[in-house]
Design a protein around this motif. Structure first.
Motif, short mmCIF file in Angstrom:
data_model
loop_
_atom_site.label_atom_id
_atom_site.label_comp_id
_atom_site.label_asym_id
_atom_site.label_seq_id
_atom_site.Cartn_x
_atom_site.Cartn_y
_atom_site.Cartn_z
N GLY A 183 -1.90 17.64 -10.95
CA GLY A 183 -1.57 19.03 -11.21
C GLY A 183 -1.09 19.34 -10.00
N ILE A 184 -0.23 18.01 -9.23
CA ILE A 184 1.02 18.11 -8.28
C ILE A 184 2.22 18.37 -9.34
N LYS A 185 2.87 19.17 -8.69
CA LYS A 185 4.47 19.57 -9.36
C LYS A 185 5.72 18.85 -8.50
N ARG A 186 5.84 18.69 -7.85
CA ARG A 186 6.25 18.23 -7.06
C ARG A 186 5.86 17.03 -5.44
N LEU A 187 6.55 16.16 -6.06
CA LEU A 187 6.08 15.12 -4.56
C LEU A 187 7.40 14.75 -3.68
N PHE A 188 7.63 14.83 -2.18
CA PHE A 188 8.11 14.85 -1.38
C PHE A 188 7.88 13.38 -0.39
N VAL A 189 9.31 12.77 -0.52
CA VAL A 189 9.58 11.88 -0.17
C VAL A 189 10.97 12.09 1.33
N VAL A 190 10.17 11.28 2.65
CA VAL A 190 11.84 10.96 3.31
C VAL A 190 11.91 9.98 3.63
N VAL A 191 13.01 9.41 3.89
CA VAL A 191 13.46 7.75 4.00
C VAL A 191 14.41 8.12 4.90
N PHE B 124 0.71 -1.12 -0.12
CA PHE B 124 -0.19 0.18 0.19
C PHE B 124 0.92 1.23 -0.38
N ALA B 125 -0.07 2.61 -0.26
CA ALA B 125 1.27 3.86 -0.20
C ALA B 125 -0.59 5.03 0.40
N ASN B 126 0.70 5.96 0.90
CA ASN B 126 -0.16 6.62 1.54
C ASN B 126 0.39 8.16 1.03
N PHE B 127 -0.41 9.30 0.38
CA PHE B 127 -0.23 9.84 -0.27
C PHE B 127 -0.56 11.25 -0.08
N PHE B 128 -0.33 12.55 0.70
CA PHE B 128 -0.33 13.70 1.79
C PHE B 128 -1.22 14.96 0.68
N ARG B 129 -1.59 15.61 0.06
CA ARG B 129 -1.36 16.58 -0.04
C ARG B 129 -1.04 17.53 1.00
N SER B 130 0.15 18.69 0.10
CA SER B 130 0.36 19.37 0.75
C SER B 130 -0.71 20.56 1.54
N LYS B 131 -0.79 20.88 2.87
CA LYS B 131 -2.25 22.60 2.99
C LYS B 131 -0.98 24.04 3.02
N GLN B 132 0.33 23.84 2.39
CA GLN B 132 1.04 24.92 2.79
C GLN B 132 1.09 25.48 0.96
N ASP B 133 0.90 24.46 0.08
CA ASP B 133 1.43 24.19 -1.46
C ASP B 133 1.15 23.31 -2.27
N ASP C 117 0.66 22.75 -5.27
CA ASP C 117 1.15 22.32 -6.16
C ASP C 117 2.11 20.85 -5.81
N GLU C 118 2.04 20.31 -4.53
CA GLU C 118 3.47 20.03 -3.53
C GLU C 118 2.43 19.33 -3.43
N ALA C 119 3.14 17.57 -2.59
CA ALA C 119 2.28 16.54 -2.22
C ALA C 119 3.55 15.51 -1.16
N GLU C 120 3.22 14.54 -0.03
CA GLU C 120 4.59 13.81 0.60
C GLU C 120 3.91 12.46 -0.19
N LEU C 121 4.46 11.63 -0.22
CA LEU C 121 4.38 10.23 0.05
C LEU C 121 4.61 9.93 1.26
N MET D 199 14.02 13.17 0.20
CA MET D 199 13.61 13.52 -1.64
C MET D 199 12.59 13.99 -2.44
N VAL D 200 12.63 14.05 -3.54
CA VAL D 200 12.19 14.94 -4.10
C VAL D 200 11.84 14.92 -5.99
N LEU D 201 10.86 14.70 -6.49
CA LEU D 201 10.25 14.43 -7.66
C LEU D 201 9.84 15.22 -8.45
N THR D 202 10.04 15.57 -9.33
CA THR D 202 10.01 16.74 -10.30
C THR D 202 8.78 15.90 -11.12
N ILE D 203 8.09 16.46 -10.66
CA ILE D 203 6.67 15.89 -12.23
C ILE D 203 6.34 16.66 -13.02
#
Length: 162
Positions: free
Chosen positions: A114-122, A71-80, A82-86, A158-162
């Motif tokens: 519509g997101i432009k950047r997806l962040f993840v912390v590993v 499974f995977a869990n994604f959150f859209r940023s409340k501040q931006d 265009d950004e989300a977090e995995l 880390m960041v993935l630019t979409i």
């Protein structure tokens, strides 16, 4: 081998808890002490925590032959917008490197239209996770430490630019 990717339901909670525990124990054996792992899993994958994840974020489940394999869990940023977090992506160890993680990642990105950047912390020593993110085009932004109970983790953002 393709997986059926779908949204999480309440009935999935026990299975997702098992996937999280199995994956965490396998990934962090020798990196994070077992008692710290267990405390983290109890807090973050309790019935209440899982219901909250389902209500407040996007959780996708990967099924093969009617059985949940990850499974995977994604959150859209409340501040931006265009950004989300995995927030999490867990694939059972025996099912890794079979394309399931990529399917979950693609589904999440499409759902977060519509997101432009997806962040993840590993965790820095999570070589499997870092290898996966690198293969998908994520780039390292920075490294930092954080406390998980009485244990210090070294994390990589880390960041993935979409």
């Amino acid at each position: 081998m393709g997986a059926l990717i779908r949204r999480m339901t309440l009935n999935d909670i026990p299975t997702l808890q098992k996937v999280a525990r199995t994956t965490w124990n396998n990934t962090y054996n020798g990196i994070i002490p077992t008692h710290i792992q267990e405390a983290f899993l109890q807090r973050n994958y309790s019935e209440t925590a899982m219901r909250n994840r389902m209500d407040r974020s996007l959780v996708f489940v990967a099924e093969i032959d009617g059985e949940v394999r990850g499974f995977a869990n994604f959150f859209r940023s409340k501040q931006d917008y265009d950004e989300a977090e995995l927030g999490a992506i867990y694939i059972l160890p025996e099912m890794q490197s079979q394309g399931i993680g990529g399917q979950l990642l693609t589904t999440g990105i499409e759902a977060l239209s519509g997101i432009k950047r997806l962040f993840v912390v590993v965790e820095k020593e999570n070589s499997t996770g870092k290898r996966f993110y690198n293969s998908k085009g994520f780039l390292i932004l920075n490294e930092f430490t954080e406390r998980l109970d009485e244990h210090t983790l070294t994390l990589v953002k880390m960041v993935l630019t979409i």
